[in-house]
Write an enzyme that holds these catalytic residues in place. Structure first.
Site, PDB file in Angstrom:
ATOM      1  N   LYS A 112      -0.980  11.342   6.528  1.00 12.04           N
ATOM      2  CA  LYS A 112      -0.716  10.175   7.395  1.00 12.04           C
ATOM      3  C   LYS A 112      -0.052   9.077   6.569  1.00 12.04           C
ATOM      4  O   LYS A 112       0.932   8.469   6.972  1.00 12.04           O
ATOM      5  CB  LYS A 112      -2.056   9.728   8.008  1.00 12.04           C
ATOM      6  N   LYS A 123       0.841  -1.208   0.000  1.00 10.42           N
ATOM      7  CA  LYS A 123       0.000   0.000   0.000  1.00 10.42           C
ATOM      8  C   LYS A 123       0.879   1.263   0.000  1.00 10.42           C
ATOM      9  O   LYS A 123       0.561   2.267  -0.636  1.00 10.42           O
ATOM     10  CB  LYS A 123      -0.932  -0.029   1.221  1.00 10.42           C
TER      11      LYS A 123
HETATM   12  P1  NAP Z   1     -12.894   8.482   7.553  1.00 13.17           P
HETATM   13  O1  NAP Z   1     -14.026   8.734   6.638  1.00 13.17           O
HETATM   14  O2  NAP Z   1     -12.246   9.608   8.265  1.00 13.17           O
HETATM   15  O3  NAP Z   1     -13.372   7.373   8.605  1.00 13.17           O
HETATM   16  C1  NAP Z   1     -12.543   6.982   9.659  1.00 13.17           C
HETATM   17  C2  NAP Z   1     -13.270   5.914  10.449  1.00 13.17           C
HETATM   18  O4  NAP Z   1     -12.422   5.503  11.535  1.00 13.17           O
HETATM   19  C3  NAP Z   1     -14.569   6.412  11.097  1.00 13.17           C
HETATM   20  O5  NAP Z   1     -15.472   5.338  11.145  1.00 13.17           O
HETATM   21  C4  NAP Z   1     -14.092   6.821  12.480  1.00 13.17           C
HETATM   22  O6  NAP Z   1     -15.120   6.854  13.436  1.00 13.17           O
HETATM   23  C5  NAP Z   1     -13.122   5.686  12.767  1.00 13.17           C
HETATM   24  N1  NAP Z   1     -12.148   6.005  13.805  1.00 13.17           N
HETATM   25  C6  NAP Z   1     -11.066   6.821  13.686  1.00 13.17           C
HETATM   26  N2  NAP Z   1     -10.373   6.837  14.842  1.00 13.17           N
HETATM   27  C7  NAP Z   1     -11.020   6.002  15.683  1.00 13.17           C
HETATM   28  C8  NAP Z   1     -10.780   5.597  17.014  1.00 13.17           C
HETATM   29  N3  NAP Z   1      -9.708   6.038  17.711  1.00 13.17           N
HETATM   30  N4  NAP Z   1     -11.667   4.742  17.584  1.00 13.17           N
HETATM   31  C9  NAP Z   1     -12.728   4.288  16.887  1.00 13.17           C
HETATM   32  N5  NAP Z   1     -13.004   4.624  15.623  1.00 13.17           N
HETATM   33  C10 NAP Z   1     -12.157   5.481  15.024  1.00 13.17           C
HETATM   34  O7  NAP Z   1     -11.679   7.735   6.813  1.00 13.17           O
HETATM   35  P2  NAP Z   1     -11.751   6.812   5.504  1.00 13.17           P
HETATM   36  O8  NAP Z   1     -11.523   7.674   4.325  1.00 13.17           O
HETATM   37  O9  NAP Z   1     -12.924   5.906   5.585  1.00 13.17           O
HETATM   38  O10 NAP Z   1     -10.392   5.988   5.719  1.00 13.17           O
HETATM   39  C11 NAP Z   1     -10.334   4.842   6.565  1.00 13.17           C
HETATM   40  C12 NAP Z   1      -9.015   4.109   6.272  1.00 13.17           C
HETATM   41  O11 NAP Z   1      -9.014   3.713   4.879  1.00 13.17           O
HETATM   42  C13 NAP Z   1      -7.792   5.004   6.491  1.00 13.17           C
HETATM   43  O12 NAP Z   1      -6.726   4.235   7.010  1.00 13.17           O
HETATM   44  C14 NAP Z   1      -7.476   5.495   5.088  1.00 13.17           C
HETATM   45  O13 NAP Z   1      -6.113   5.839   4.929  1.00 13.17           O
HETATM   46  C15 NAP Z   1      -7.864   4.273   4.253  1.00 13.17           C
HETATM   47  N6  NAP Z   1      -8.206   4.571   2.839  1.00 13.17           N
HETATM   48  C16 NAP Z   1      -9.048   5.601   2.504  1.00 13.17           C
HETATM   49  C17 NAP Z   1      -9.338   5.842   1.164  1.00 13.17           C
HETATM   50  C18 NAP Z   1     -10.250   6.967   0.726  1.00 13.17           C
HETATM   51  O14 NAP Z   1     -10.262   7.283  -0.489  1.00 13.17           O
HETATM   52  N7  NAP Z   1     -11.031   7.566   1.605  1.00 13.17           N
HETATM   53  C19 NAP Z   1      -8.779   5.038   0.171  1.00 13.17           C
HETATM   54  C20 NAP Z   1      -7.960   3.991   0.543  1.00 13.17           C
HETATM   55  C21 NAP Z   1      -7.670   3.761   1.876  1.00 13.17           C
HETATM   56  P3  NAP Z   1     -16.083   8.172  13.531  1.00 13.17           P
HETATM   57  O15 NAP Z   1     -17.132   7.983  12.482  1.00 13.17           O
HETATM   58  O16 NAP Z   1     -16.601   8.126  14.905  1.00 13.17           O
HETATM   59  O17 NAP Z   1     -15.189   9.365  13.277  1.00 13.17           O
END
Ligand code: NAP
Length: 293
Positions: free
Chosen positions: A237, A169
């Site tokens: 990050k 990744k």
């Molecule tokens: P996001 O929309 O910011 O969602 C983050 C999720 O993690 C939410 O459900 C959040 O809960 C939860 N969370 C964060 N810290 C937490 C904690 N300490 N305890 C419990 N729950 C926690 O992020 P995302 O875009 O879905 O990304 C999630 C992962 O996928 C990341 O590692 C990111 O790098 C990866 N990713 C993202 C993409 C993209 O295009 N978005 C693509 C590939 C990979 P709340 O709802 O309560 O905030």
């Protein structure tokens, strides 16, 4: 029937959980902010421990390394509810080195660990077209595969070593940000030359310089729509993970270092919650022109 749990219903996790449900799985979800689960017709656990008690296999998609640690090994962590023989599949993008330690810690409770970071954006999670880079024992990967097929078209087992999916990744993120930089510079040059941006994009996207970034984020850059599929803060990050790994390995990554500093400038201006394609704003400031001006 295998009982499936999903932790983290953010931009990515929500679409993945919805696809697991559509595939007919018996699903329990937990999200720190419970409102994000309201439209999913499935069981909602009160906390990760409770989710663990009713799951044989648990998928996780949260933000960063400390967040995975918290939902797995924290006071209410899922590990305290799981039985020996259970499997954790981590879809979050986190440190490859930390993943080794997390997998070893889970093994002490008889729980197998697969690191399975994804690529393909919010669209990929929703449409079931994600690419998944997987690390961990083949047997555990084979167990997880049928569920991951609900939201992925490409599942690649990189290696048995825990963290090898996360390392792949990191490789992917090098390509993501350098394609983002290329799309930004190319569109800005077209703007400077007074070309029609939509026409120019259509002319070049099918050629040797085309990329997913150009085709998917280019039109948003032209429209000045900075809604995040992936935020600048999360992108940074990932770049920290990439640069730390490269530093440990002694591999120079000058292009990634440049993009890291450009994103840092945008974060300093309070733009960290915008989409990663807002990278073009840093270049607009250098050029003194804006797309669409
Ligand atoms: P996001 O929309 O910011 O969602 C983050 C999720 O993690 C939410 O459900 C959040 O809960 C939860 N969370 C964060 N810290 C937490 C904690 N300490 N305890 C419990 N729950 C926690 O992020 P995302 O875009 O879905 O990304 C999630 C992962 O996928 C990341 O590692 C990111 O790098 C990866 N990713 C993202 C993409 C993209 O295009 N978005 C693509 C590939 C990979 P709340 O709802 O309560 O905030």
């Amino acid at each position: 029937m295998t009982r499936v749990g999903f932790i983290g219903l953010g931009t990515m996790g929500h679409g993945m959980a919805a696809n697991l449900l559509m595939a007919g799985n018996r699903l329990t979800v937990w999200n720190r902010t419970p409102e994000k689960a309201v439209d999913l017709v499935c069981d909602v656990a009160a906390n990760p421990i409770e989710l663990g008690k009713t799951s044989d296999i648990v998928f996780i998609c949260v933000s960063d390394t400390p967040d995975v640690e918290a939902v797995v090994f924290g006071e209410d962590g899922v590990i305290h509810g799981l039985e020996g023989g259970a499997l954790v599949v981590d879809h979050s993008t986190i440190s490859p080195g930390a993943t080794k330690a997390l997998a070893a810690r889970a093994a002490e409770s008889g729980v197998a660990w697969v690191d399975a970071p994804v690529s393909g954006g919010a669209e990929g999670a929703e449409n079931g077209t994600l690419a998944i880079m997987v690390g961990g024992p083949a047997e555990a990967v084979d167990r997880a595969r049928p569920y991951m097929e609900a939201y992925s078209r490409t599942i690649t087992h990189i290696g048995e070593e825990p963290g090898s999916g996360q390392m792949a990744k990191a490789v992917n993120q090098v390509l993501v940000v350098l394609n983002e930089l290329a799309a930004s510079e190319a569109l800005l040059l077209a703007q400077g030359a007074g070309l029609d941006l939509d026409t120019t994009l259509a002319a070049v996207e099918g050629g040797a310089g085309g990329s997913w970034m150009l085709s998917n984020r280019g039109p948003q850059m032209i429209e000045r729509n900075w809604q995040p599929g992936f935020t600048i803060d999360l992108q940074q990050k990932d770049l920290r993970i990439v640069l730390d790994a490269a530093d440990e390995l002694g591999v120079p990554l000058p292009g990634v270092s440049l993009v890291f500093q450009l994103y840092r400038a945008l974060q300093a201006q309070g733009l960290g919650s915008e989409g990663n394609h807002a990278l073009v704003k840093a270049l607009e400031q250098l050029a003194g022109i804006e797309l669409g001006s």
